[in-house]
Design a protein around this motif. Structure first.
Motif, PDB file in Angstrom:
ATOM      1  N   TYR A  30       7.581  -6.182   8.101  1.00 52.39           N
ATOM      2  CA  TYR A  30       6.257  -5.590   7.928  1.00 52.39           C
ATOM      3  C   TYR A  30       5.219  -6.603   8.374  1.00 52.39           C
ATOM      4  O   TYR A  30       4.999  -7.616   7.727  1.00 52.39           O
ATOM      5  N   GLU A  74      10.323   6.757   5.084  1.00 52.53           N
ATOM      6  CA  GLU A  74      10.553   7.703   6.170  1.00 52.53           C
ATOM      7  C   GLU A  74      11.355   7.065   7.298  1.00 52.53           C
ATOM      8  O   GLU A  74      12.287   7.668   7.844  1.00 52.53           O
ATOM      9  N   PRO A  83       0.845  -1.191   0.000  1.00 52.71           N
ATOM     10  CA  PRO A  83       0.000   0.000   0.000  1.00 52.71           C
ATOM     11  C   PRO A  83       0.887   1.250   0.000  1.00 52.71           C
ATOM     12  O   PRO A  83       1.978   1.246   0.588  1.00 52.71           O
ATOM     13  N   GLU A  84       0.445   2.293  -0.651  1.00 55.40           N
ATOM     14  CA  GLU A  84       1.255   3.505  -0.769  1.00 55.40           C
ATOM     15  C   GLU A  84       1.671   4.042   0.600  1.00 55.40           C
ATOM     16  O   GLU A  84       2.811   4.489   0.778  1.00 55.40           O
ATOM     17  N   ARG A  85       0.769   3.973   1.565  1.00 52.54           N
ATOM     18  CA  ARG A  85       1.099   4.479   2.897  1.00 52.54           C
ATOM     19  C   ARG A  85       2.253   3.695   3.522  1.00 52.54           C
ATOM     20  O   ARG A  85       3.165   4.273   4.132  1.00 52.54           O
ATOM     21  N   VAL A  86       2.225   2.356   3.386  1.00 49.69           N
ATOM     22  CA  VAL A  86       3.279   1.523   3.964  1.00 49.69           C
ATOM     23  C   VAL A  86       4.611   1.809   3.276  1.00 49.69           C
ATOM     24  O   VAL A  86       5.657   1.908   3.936  1.00 49.69           O
ATOM     25  N   GLU A 104       5.573   4.604   1.870  1.00 48.46           N
ATOM     26  CA  GLU A 104       6.050   5.903   2.330  1.00 48.46           C
ATOM     27  C   GLU A 104       6.553   5.833   3.762  1.00 48.46           C
ATOM     28  O   GLU A 104       7.563   6.459   4.115  1.00 48.46           O
ATOM     29  N   ASP A 105       5.855   5.076   4.608  1.00 45.46           N
ATOM     30  CA  ASP A 105       6.316   4.916   5.994  1.00 45.46           C
ATOM     31  C   ASP A 105       7.678   4.234   6.040  1.00 45.46           C
ATOM     32  O   ASP A 105       8.542   4.593   6.855  1.00 45.46           O
ATOM     33  N   GLY A 130      -0.245  -3.968  10.335  1.00 47.14           N
ATOM     34  CA  GLY A 130       0.247  -2.790   9.631  1.00 47.14           C
ATOM     35  C   GLY A 130       1.507  -2.206  10.235  1.00 47.14           C
ATOM     36  O   GLY A 130       1.973  -1.145   9.813  1.00 47.14           O
TER      37      GLY A 130
END
Length: 318
Positions: A266, A245, A236-239, A241-242, A271
């Motif tokens: 992961y 970061e 997922p895009e959020r994962v 990006e996380d 999540g």
């Protein structure tokens, strides 16, 4: 014609990762553009003996493609600092902290970077305790037993019983006097490359290690012909990006410079992302996941080498 820069590529060394280092160095030597650089291969033997004395009049910059103790733990970096020769990669402190899995986790925890539950102990503590279970009772099976200072999955065991734990600890003690035991989690293994200086590091697209057994051991990493990673990872895009970061935060937590590869777990059900470790001189073999992650991010291998050499000169002020 512009004079070519002399690049001393260091390889080998006395660590258990000697052979991996030779593979990495050969890949670097093959890929350095000959119109810009004059490669000089320096192979350090297993006893730590150099074939030639490294001097400032021998090389303009050093590319130390050594993995594990002696080459990746700050020892070599300190030597290069005393010689005043620009070199690729992290400095003394970052190299030492990242090589020591206990010190690395202390740095991460100080910066609120999530890590898996773990315990660590010295050989003396292990051999003098009267209740071995009390040492690891805060963790659940399976556990991963690792020497505190080693890489490339050398000396690591996955254990599911006290008998296996004892054997795993004994194996780890053949590589180091400090052992760390980590809680196993049901998770996907991700990687993310970091490239840049102190103030402007960049993170690559994350990749996923293709773990076909219980875990990715030395044989799978370096002896198998199977592709060991999917890059970019299907996340997922959020994962994604996380992960990028967290990779940058881990890099800054140790004071990284030049390059590092950050490994994650992961936990898909929750999540959660855990930073497993940071490698300051990841493999540079043709199958290197670090190189592949940057190729997928728009930085092909030869450009990656040029950027790293440029960063070496930028740090030295040359």
């Amino acid at each position: 014609m512009t004079q070519r820069l002399r690049v001393a590529v260091l390889a080998g060394g006395p660590s258990a990762e000697h052979e991996v280092s030779l593979q990495s160095a050969q890949a670097v030597l093959n890929a350095l553009p000959r119109d810009l650089y004059e490669p000089i291969a320096i192979i350090i033997d297993r006893q730590g003996r150099w074939p030639v004395e490294l001097r400032r009049d021998l090389a303009d910059v050093v590319f130390p493609v050594l993995h594990g103790p002696f080459g990746e733990d700050g020892v070599l970096q300190g030597h290069l600092e005393t010689l005043g020769i620009p070199y690729v990669g992290c400095g003394v402190l970052a190299s030492a902290v990242a090589m020591d899995k206990v010190a690395m986790r202390r740095a991460f925890l100080a910066e609120n970077i999530p890590v898996t539950p773990h315990v660590w102990f010295t050989e003396h503590e292990w051999r003098t305790t009267t209740d071995l279970w009390s040492v690891v009772k805060s963790l659940d099976w399976p556990m991963y037993v690792k020497p505190a200072n080693m890489g490339s999955s050398i000396g690591i065991s996955r254990v599911t019983s006290m008998e296996e734990l004892r054997a795993g600890v004994e194996l780890a003690f053949t590589h180091d006097r400090v052992v760390i035991v980590e809680q196993g989690v049901n998770a996907r293994e991700l990687i993310c490359g970091v490239l840049g200086g102190y103030d402007d590091p960049l993170a690559s697209v994350p990749g996923e290690l293709n773990v076909r057994g219980a875990w990715l051991d030395y044989e799978a990493k370096y002896l198998s012909r199977a592709d060991i990673a999917t890059i970019p990872a299907a996340l997922p895009e959020r994962v994604a990006e996380d992960a990028r970061e967290l990779a940058l935060r881990a890099f800054r937590a140790i004071g990284g410079y030049g390059l590092s590869r950050v490994d994650f777990l992961y936990e898909q059900d929750t999540g959660r992302l855990y930073v497993l470790e940071i490698n300051t001189m990841p493999g540079f073999t043709p199958r290197s996941v670090y190189a592949k992650s940057w190729a997928a991010s728009g930085v092909p291998y030869r450009d990656l080498l040029r950027r790293l050499i440029d960063l070496a000169f930028a740090r030295s002020g040359s």
